[in-house]
Motif scaffolding. Structure first.
Motif, PDB file in Angstrom:
ATOM      1  N   THR A 130      -1.550   7.373   4.417  1.00  0.00           N
ATOM      2  CA  THR A 130      -1.331   6.016   4.935  1.00  0.00           C
ATOM      3  C   THR A 130      -1.398   4.992   3.810  1.00  0.00           C
ATOM      4  O   THR A 130      -0.569   4.077   3.736  1.00  0.00           O
ATOM      5  CB  THR A 130      -2.381   5.695   6.009  1.00  0.00           C
ATOM      6  OG1 THR A 130      -2.327   6.699   7.024  1.00  0.00           O
ATOM      7  CG2 THR A 130      -2.128   4.342   6.620  1.00  0.00           C
ATOM      8  N   ILE A 131      -2.359   5.132   2.916  1.00  0.00           N
ATOM      9  CA  ILE A 131      -2.481   4.202   1.792  1.00  0.00           C
ATOM     10  C   ILE A 131      -1.261   4.293   0.880  1.00  0.00           C
ATOM     11  O   ILE A 131      -0.716   3.278   0.437  1.00  0.00           O
ATOM     12  CB  ILE A 131      -3.785   4.467   1.015  1.00  0.00           C
ATOM     13  CG1 ILE A 131      -4.975   4.036   1.862  1.00  0.00           C
ATOM     14  CG2 ILE A 131      -3.794   3.761  -0.328  1.00  0.00           C
ATOM     15  CD1 ILE A 131      -6.311   4.487   1.314  1.00  0.00           C
ATOM     16  N   TRP A 133       1.698   5.186   1.731  1.00  0.00           N
ATOM     17  CA  TRP A 133       2.860   4.665   2.442  1.00  0.00           C
ATOM     18  C   TRP A 133       2.830   3.149   2.488  1.00  0.00           C
ATOM     19  O   TRP A 133       3.842   2.483   2.243  1.00  0.00           O
ATOM     20  CB  TRP A 133       2.890   5.248   3.847  1.00  0.00           C
ATOM     21  CG  TRP A 133       4.138   4.969   4.611  1.00  0.00           C
ATOM     22  CD1 TRP A 133       5.353   4.614   4.122  1.00  0.00           C
ATOM     23  CD2 TRP A 133       4.290   5.025   6.026  1.00  0.00           C
ATOM     24  NE1 TRP A 133       6.260   4.462   5.130  1.00  0.00           N
ATOM     25  CE2 TRP A 133       5.623   4.714   6.316  1.00  0.00           C
ATOM     26  CE3 TRP A 133       3.439   5.326   7.061  1.00  0.00           C
ATOM     27  CZ2 TRP A 133       6.113   4.676   7.613  1.00  0.00           C
ATOM     28  CZ3 TRP A 133       3.937   5.300   8.354  1.00  0.00           C
ATOM     29  CH2 TRP A 133       5.262   4.984   8.615  1.00  0.00           C
ATOM     30  N   VAL A 134       1.668   2.556   2.770  1.00  0.00           N
ATOM     31  CA  VAL A 134       1.568   1.108   2.923  1.00  0.00           C
ATOM     32  C   VAL A 134       1.611   0.403   1.564  1.00  0.00           C
ATOM     33  O   VAL A 134       2.342  -0.568   1.387  1.00  0.00           O
ATOM     34  CB  VAL A 134       0.276   0.739   3.688  1.00  0.00           C
ATOM     35  CG1 VAL A 134       0.013  -0.747   3.656  1.00  0.00           C
ATOM     36  CG2 VAL A 134       0.362   1.217   5.128  1.00  0.00           C
ATOM     37  N   CYS A 135       0.845   0.885   0.607  1.00  0.00           N
ATOM     38  CA  CYS A 135       0.743   0.181  -0.680  1.00  0.00           C
ATOM     39  C   CYS A 135       1.925   0.417  -1.599  1.00  0.00           C
ATOM     40  O   CYS A 135       2.396  -0.505  -2.250  1.00  0.00           O
ATOM     41  CB  CYS A 135      -0.544   0.606  -1.394  1.00  0.00           C
ATOM     42  SG  CYS A 135      -2.029   0.107  -0.539  1.00  0.00           S
ATOM     43  N   PHE A 136       2.388   1.643  -1.656  1.00  0.00           N
ATOM     44  CA  PHE A 136       3.430   1.966  -2.633  1.00  0.00           C
ATOM     45  C   PHE A 136       4.810   2.118  -2.022  1.00  0.00           C
ATOM     46  O   PHE A 136       5.770   2.382  -2.732  1.00  0.00           O
ATOM     47  CB  PHE A 136       3.048   3.250  -3.386  1.00  0.00           C
ATOM     48  CG  PHE A 136       1.726   3.146  -4.064  1.00  0.00           C
ATOM     49  CD1 PHE A 136       1.530   2.260  -5.100  1.00  0.00           C
ATOM     50  CD2 PHE A 136       0.674   3.938  -3.657  1.00  0.00           C
ATOM     51  CE1 PHE A 136       0.310   2.158  -5.718  1.00  0.00           C
ATOM     52  CE2 PHE A 136      -0.547   3.846  -4.282  1.00  0.00           C
ATOM     53  CZ  PHE A 136      -0.741   2.951  -5.307  1.00  0.00           C
ATOM     54  N   LYS A 137       4.918   1.994  -0.706  1.00  0.00           N
ATOM     55  CA  LYS A 137       6.191   2.093   0.009  1.00  0.00           C
ATOM     56  C   LYS A 137       6.902   3.416  -0.277  1.00  0.00           C
ATOM     57  O   LYS A 137       8.104   3.471  -0.455  1.00  0.00           O
ATOM     58  CB  LYS A 137       7.114   0.935  -0.351  1.00  0.00           C
ATOM     59  CG  LYS A 137       6.521  -0.425  -0.139  1.00  0.00           C
ATOM     60  CD  LYS A 137       6.576  -0.834   1.305  1.00  0.00           C
ATOM     61  CE  LYS A 137       6.229  -2.282   1.477  1.00  0.00           C
ATOM     62  NZ  LYS A 137       4.951  -2.551   2.024  1.00  0.00           N
TER      63      LYS A 137
END
Length: 143
Positions: A130-131, A133-137
C-alpha cells in the motif's frame, strides 16, 4: 477497388501476433528457468513462516529466501531476462521479513507478536504494498 485491402486494425493485429511469437520463441531456456525459480522463491518465504514449528526460525529462513529472490532478480536483470529491478513485490517481502525477523528475535515470547507472527507478516506485506502504491505510484501489477 476490386481487390481486398486489410484494414489497419487487422495489419496491427497480425504484426502484434508475429512479434509475440518471435518474442516467446527467442527466449532461451535458461531465462525461462530463472523466471520459474524467481516465481517459486516469491512464494517460498510465506510458506516457510507457516511450515516451521519454531516461528523465529521460519521467519529467518523466509528472510534468507526473500534476499535470494532479490539477488536472483538482479541477476535476471543483468543478463537481460527482465527489464525492471527492483520489483515492488520483492522489496516489500524483503523489508517485511527483515522487520518481523528483528521483532521475533528481540521481543520476549510473552509478547503477542511471536504468538501471532503469521498475521504480522501478512499485514506488514499488505502495508508495504500500500505504501509503495500510494507514495511512489507504482502498482505491482504493472511489473
Amino acid at each position: 477497388m476490386s481487390g481486398f485491402t486489410p484494414s489497419a486494425t487487422e495489419a496491427l493485429l497480425e504484426e502484434g501476433v508475429t512479434k509475440q511469437e518471435t518474442k516467446s520463441e527467442s527466449k532461451p531456456w535458461s531465462h525461462k528457468l530463472l523466471g520459474y525459480l524467481i516465481a517459486a522463491l516469491g512464494f517460498a518465504p510465506f510458506i516457510m513462516v507457516m511450515l516451521f514449528a519454531d516461528q523465529k526460525i521460519g521467519v529467518s529462513v523466509g528472510t534468507v529466501l526473500s534476499f535470494c529472490n532479490v539477488c536472483l532478480s538482479k541477476i535476471s536483470q543483468m543478463i537481460g531476462a527482465t527489464k525492471i529491478w527492483p520489483k515492488v513485490l520483492e522489496i516489500s517481502a524483503l523489508t517485511t521479513f527483515i522487520l518481523v525477523t528483528i521483532l521475533a528475535w528481540t521481543l520476549p515470547l510473552e509478547i503477542g507478536i511471536v504468538l501471532y507472527l503469521n498475521t504480522f507478516v501478512m499485514i506488514g506485506f499488505a502495508l508495504d504494498l500500500t505504501i509503495a502504491w500510494v507514495c511512489f505510484k507504482v502498482p505491482c501489477a504493472e511489473q
